[in-house]
Design an enzyme around this catalytic site. Structure first.
Site, PDB file in Angstrom:
ATOM      1  N   LYS A 116       0.810  -1.222   0.000  1.00  0.00           N
ATOM      2  CA  LYS A 116       0.000   0.000   0.000  1.00  0.00           C
ATOM      3  C   LYS A 116       0.841   1.269   0.000  1.00  0.00           C
ATOM      4  O   LYS A 116       0.486   2.261  -0.630  1.00  0.00           O
ATOM      5  CB  LYS A 116      -0.950  -0.020   1.200  1.00  0.00           C
ATOM      6  CG  LYS A 116      -2.018  -1.098   1.122  1.00  0.00           C
ATOM      7  CD  LYS A 116      -2.906  -1.066   2.350  1.00  0.00           C
ATOM      8  CE  LYS A 116      -4.072  -2.043   2.245  1.00  0.00           C
ATOM      9  NZ  LYS A 116      -3.670  -3.435   2.136  1.00  0.00           N
ATOM     10  N   GLU A 200      -2.894   6.019   8.292  1.00  0.00           N
ATOM     11  CA  GLU A 200      -3.702   6.781   7.352  1.00  0.00           C
ATOM     12  C   GLU A 200      -4.777   7.551   8.113  1.00  0.00           C
ATOM     13  O   GLU A 200      -5.345   7.047   9.076  1.00  0.00           O
ATOM     14  CB  GLU A 200      -4.351   5.795   6.376  1.00  0.00           C
ATOM     15  CG  GLU A 200      -4.930   6.392   5.133  1.00  0.00           C
ATOM     16  CD  GLU A 200      -5.333   5.276   4.172  1.00  0.00           C
ATOM     17  OE1 GLU A 200      -4.568   5.015   3.219  1.00  0.00           O
ATOM     18  OE2 GLU A 200      -6.388   4.657   4.387  1.00  0.00           O
ATOM     19  N   HIS A 235     -14.352  -3.572   8.563  1.00  0.00           N
ATOM     20  CA  HIS A 235     -13.572  -3.410   7.338  1.00  0.00           C
ATOM     21  C   HIS A 235     -13.748  -4.570   6.355  1.00  0.00           C
ATOM     22  O   HIS A 235     -13.033  -4.642   5.358  1.00  0.00           O
ATOM     23  CB  HIS A 235     -12.074  -3.220   7.639  1.00  0.00           C
ATOM     24  CG  HIS A 235     -11.802  -2.140   8.638  1.00  0.00           C
ATOM     25  ND1 HIS A 235     -12.070  -0.804   8.380  1.00  0.00           N
ATOM     26  CD2 HIS A 235     -11.319  -2.183   9.907  1.00  0.00           C
ATOM     27  CE1 HIS A 235     -11.742  -0.086   9.449  1.00  0.00           C
ATOM     28  NE2 HIS A 235     -11.302  -0.893  10.379  1.00  0.00           N
ATOM     29  N   ARG A 297      -6.195  -8.494  -8.690  1.00  0.00           N
ATOM     30  CA  ARG A 297      -6.865  -9.789  -8.837  1.00  0.00           C
ATOM     31  C   ARG A 297      -8.338  -9.540  -9.105  1.00  0.00           C
ATOM     32  O   ARG A 297      -8.803  -8.403  -9.103  1.00  0.00           O
ATOM     33  CB  ARG A 297      -6.712 -10.612  -7.556  1.00  0.00           C
ATOM     34  CG  ARG A 297      -7.197  -9.859  -6.312  1.00  0.00           C
ATOM     35  CD  ARG A 297      -7.236 -10.733  -5.078  1.00  0.00           C
ATOM     36  NE  ARG A 297      -7.424  -9.977  -3.862  1.00  0.00           N
ATOM     37  CZ  ARG A 297      -8.591  -9.510  -3.415  1.00  0.00           C
ATOM     38  NH1 ARG A 297      -9.683  -9.690  -4.139  1.00  0.00           N
ATOM     39  NH2 ARG A 297      -8.682  -8.846  -2.280  1.00  0.00           N
TER      40      ARG A 297
END
Length: 622
Positions: A116, A200, A235, A297
Site C-alpha cells: 500500500k 492513514e 472493514h 486480482r
C-alpha cells in the site's frame, strides 16, 4: 485459448471459475487440502489433486505444491482466484518460470501495487490524489505513534500487504494505539508474512468506491464502471452494488479515468480493482475522492459488474491470459440497470458474528436471482477457511427493485444446524437508510445490532409447526409423535413449542404458513433467512453449574498470544489472550475485575470450542 487451467483456490471462487471454463471448453483441475477432499469444487472439476493438510500454510499457500499439482495434472495455466496466492508476485513469477500461463497481472505490476505504501507513492507520481498519512520505512512503535498524533486521531493502521479487512485497525485515541499496533502487526505477520504497516487519516463519513479495470498484453486498458462497497463490518465488505448511488455522470467520468490512469501506470494486464475512499458527508465529488489501494486480482464482488455490463470477467481473464486483445473497446462497454450482492457467511450475528462450523444437514439457497455457491447440502464448514458459503446477486431495472429482490433472496435461505447471516442481510437490505442510499462504512456499526438481533419465529410459522406435530385440534397427536399425550380439552388447545431458546405458546386450530421440513429430531422451520429446530416443549431438568469464573473458547481456534499469568490482577475489559479462527483474530477480554486463578492454555496451542481458556476469581468488592 488456454486448453486447461488449474484453479489454485477453493470454495465459491473455484466453483465460479470452473463454470466459465467449462462453458469455454477448457479442462479444469482442482486442488484440495485434506479438509476439502469431498468439497464441491473438487466434485465439479474434471481432475483434482491433493496438496496437503487442512491448514492453508501447509496446502493452499504452498506454491511448490500448487506447481507440483500442475505438473502432475498436465495443466497449461493457473488461475489463482482471490485470496491465498492471488497477489503473491513471487508465486506468479514461479508459475511463469515453470512454463505455465499465469491468469493474472505481470508480477512486476503485482509488486508495484501490492504494498500500500509503495502504491500510494506511485499514484502521487501519476497525479492521482491519495489520503494523507505516513508511509515511511521506520516501523519503530514510538515513531509510528508520533506520526499518528501528527496526522490526528482517528487514524487507521493498515498492513501494507493486507487485504480483505485483515491487518487493519481503527484507533480513536492515543491510549489505544500501542495495543492496536501490536495486534495489527501480529495479524499481518500471520496472514501475509509481512508486519509492515502504514498510518492513514480516517475519514469520518467514508464511502468505499472502487472501479473495475481490465488491461491486455497489447497495452489497452479499460474500465467497467464503479461499485459501492460501503456496507462493511470491521472493514470486511458485506453488501456491494453497482453503480454507486448518488454518483453523477461527471464524477463517474473523472473517477473512472483516474482508475484507468492508475492501471496504465503499471502496464496492468488482466482484471484489477482501483479502490477509492470518498467523503460521504455530502454529495459525491471527485475532489473529495482519494486513492486507497489496488487489488491486483478478481474481486469477490465482481458479479455486480458482470450484471450491469453483461460481461463475464473470468472469460475475459482467460482470453487475455491466452494473448487475446480485450474483447471490447471502452466505447462498447455499457451499463444497464442496478445490481447488488450480499455475502452469505456461516456465522452467528446474534453471538457477535462468531463463525459457525459443522455439517450442512439442511441447506436451501434461493431459486431466484444469481447464486454463486461453494457448498451444497451435506457439505461441511471447517474452521480452517473463510466462512463464506455463497454470494447472492440480484440485477433489476432500478436500485429499489434490486434491493427488494435481494432482501427476498436472503430471506429465502434455509440452513441448519450451521447458522448464517441471512436474516441479518435481509434486514440490512430493507433498512430505510440503506434503501435510500445514505451509506458510509460506519453504517453497519451503527445499525447492525438491530439487524443482528436473534430472530424469533412468527406465529403463522409456529401454527403450521403445531399442526404438523399434533394434527387437527380434535384428532390428538400426530402418529409420528406417539408417546406425547394431550389431556382432553375443548378446542382451541394451547400448545408449547421450543425453538431451542424460547418456549412459545401456540393455539392449535389457527391458520399457519411457512417453510418446514420434518426430521427425526423435530421440525425445521424457516422464515426471513433464519431456521429453527422446533420440538414440543417439556420441562428441562436442573443442570449442573457451568463453572462460574471460567472463560471458554467461543469457537475452535489457535491461541496466538497470552497477555497474563496466574496470579495477575486484571481489570474488567482487559485483554487476556487472543484467539485466531477463520483467519481473523479475536481478543478475549476479562468480564470482571479479579485474579487469574487458572491458565490452562499457552500461545501456539490449538483449542476446541468451549475449552476453558482462563479462570478468573472475581474480587469480592467488584
Amino acid at each position: 485459448m488456454i486448453r486447461s487451467v488449474l484453479i489454485a483456490n477453493r470454495g465459491e471462487i473455484a466453483c465460479r471459475v470452473i463454470r466459465t471454463a467449462r462453458r469455454l471448453g477448457v479442462r479444469t483441475i482442482a486442488v484440495y487440502s485434506e479438509a476439502d477432499a469431498k468439497a464441491l469444487h473438487v466434485r465439479m472439476a474434471d481432475t483434482a489433486v491433493a496438496i496437503g493438510p487442512a491448514r492453508p500454510g501447509e496446502s493452499y499457500l504452498v506454491g511448490s505444491r500448487i506447481l507440483a499439482a500442475a505438473r502432475e495434472s498436465g495443466a497449461e495455466a493457473i488461475h489463482p482466484g482471490y485470496g491465498f496466492l492471488s497477489e503473491n508476485a513471487a508465486f506468479a513469477q514461479s508459475v511463469i518460470d515453470a512454463g505455465l500461463v499465469w491468469v493474472g497481472p505481470d508480477p512486476v505490476s503485482i509488486t508495484a501495487m501490492g504494498l500500500k505504501d509503495a502504491a500510494k507513492r506511485l499514484m502521487i507520481a501519476a497525479g492521482v490524489p491519495v489520503t494523507p498519512g505516513y508511509m515511511g520505512e521506520d516501523q519503530t512503535p514510538a515513531l509510528l505513534a508520533e506520526e499518528a498524533a501528527k496526522i490526528g486521531y482517528p487514524v487507521l493502521i493498515k498492513a501494507v500487504a493486507g487485504g480483505g479487512g485483515k491487518g487493519m485497525r481503527l484507533v480513536t485515541a492515543a491510549a489505544e494505539f500501542a495495543e492496536a499496533l501490536a495486534s495489527c502487526q501480529r495479524e499481518a505477520r500471520n496472514a501475509f508474512g509481512n508486519a509492515h504497516v502504514l498510518i492513514e487519516k480516517y475519514i469520518a463519513s467514508p464511502r468505499h468506491i472502487e472501479v473495475q479495470v481490465f488491461g491486455d498484453a497489447l497495452g489497452a486498458v479499460v474500465h467497467l464502471f464503479e461499485r459501492d462497497c460501503s456496507l462493511q463490518r470491521r472493514h470486511q465488505k458485506v453488501i456491494e452494488e453497482a453503480p454507486a448511488p448518488g454518483m453523477d455522470a461527471a464524477t463517474r467520468e473523472r473517477l473512472c479515468a483516474a482508475a484507468v490512469r492508475a492501471a496504465a501506470a503499471v502496464n496492468y494486464r488482466g482484471a484489477g480493482t482501483i479502490e477509492f475512499i470518498a467523503d460521504g458527508s455530502g454529495p459525491l465529488d471527485a475532489d473529495r475522492i482519494w486513492f486507497m489501494e489496488m487489488n491486483t486480482r478478481l474481486q469477490v464482488e465482481h458479479p455486480v459488474t458482470e450484471a450491469i455490463t453483461g460481461i463475464d470477467l473470468v472469460e475475459w481473464q482467460l482470453r487475455v491470459a491466452s494473448g487475446e486483445p480485450l474483447p471490447l473497446t471502452q466505447k462498447q462497454i455499457t451499463s444497464t440497470g442496478h445490481a447488488v450482492e450480499a455475502r452469505l457467511y456461516a456465522e452467528d450475528p446474534a453471538a457477535g458474528f462468531l463463525p459457525s462450523i459443522g455439517r450442512l444437514d439442511h441447506l436451501r439457497l434461493p431459486q431466484t436471482g444469481r447464486v454463486d455457491s461453494g457448498v451444497e447440502q451435506g457439505d461441511a464448514v471447517s474452521p480452517y477457511y473463510d466462512p463464506m458459503l455463497a454470494k447472492l446477486i440480484n440485477h433489476a431495472e432500478t436500485r429499489d427493485q434490486a434491493f427488494a429482490g435481494l432482501s427476498a433472496m436472503a430471506g429465502a435461505v434455509e440452513c441448519w444446524p450451521v447458522r448464517t447471516n441471512a436474516s441479518f442481510l435481509a434486514h440490512a437490505l430493507a433498512d430505510d437508510a440503506v434503501v435510500a442510499g445514505h451509506l458510509d462504512t460506519g453504517l453497519v456499526g451503527r445499525r447492525g445490532d438491530d439487524w443482528a438481533a436473534r430472530p424469533v419465529p412468527g406465529h403463522p410459522l409456529l401454527q403450521i409447526v403445531a399442526q404438523q406435530f399434533y394434527g387437527a385440534a380434535d384428532a390428538g397427536p400426530a402418529p409420528h409423535l406417539a408417546g406425547w399425550r394431550l389431556n382432553a380439552a375443548p378446542v382451541p388447545v394451547e400448545l408449547r413449542l421450543d425453538d431451542g431458546e424460547t418456549v412459545h405458546a401456540v393455539m392449535l386450530g389457527g391458520a399457519g404458513s411457512g417453510s418446514t421440513t420434518p426430521t427425526s429430531r423435530g421440525i425445521l422451520a424457516s422464515e426471513g433467512g433464519a431456521t429453527w429446530l422446533i420440538t414440543p416443549w417439556r420441562p428441562a431438568a436442573a443442570g449442573a453449574e457451568d463453572g462460574a469464573g471460567a472463560i471458554i473458547a467461543p469457537m475452535p481456534g489457535l491461541v496466538t498470544s497470552v497477555m497474563v499469568a496466574i496470579g495477575d490482577h486484571v481489570a474488567k475489559g482487559q485483554t487476556l489472550l487472543t484467539l485466531e479462527a477463520m483467519k481473523m483474530e479475536q481478543a478475549i477480554k476479562s468480564p470482571v475485575v479479579g485474579t487469574v486463578a487458572e491458565l490452562p492454555v499457552r500461545a501456539g496451542q490449538q483449542v476446541g470450542a468451549e475449552a476453558v481458556l482462563v479462570r478468573i476469581e472475581k474480587d469480592d468488592a467488584a
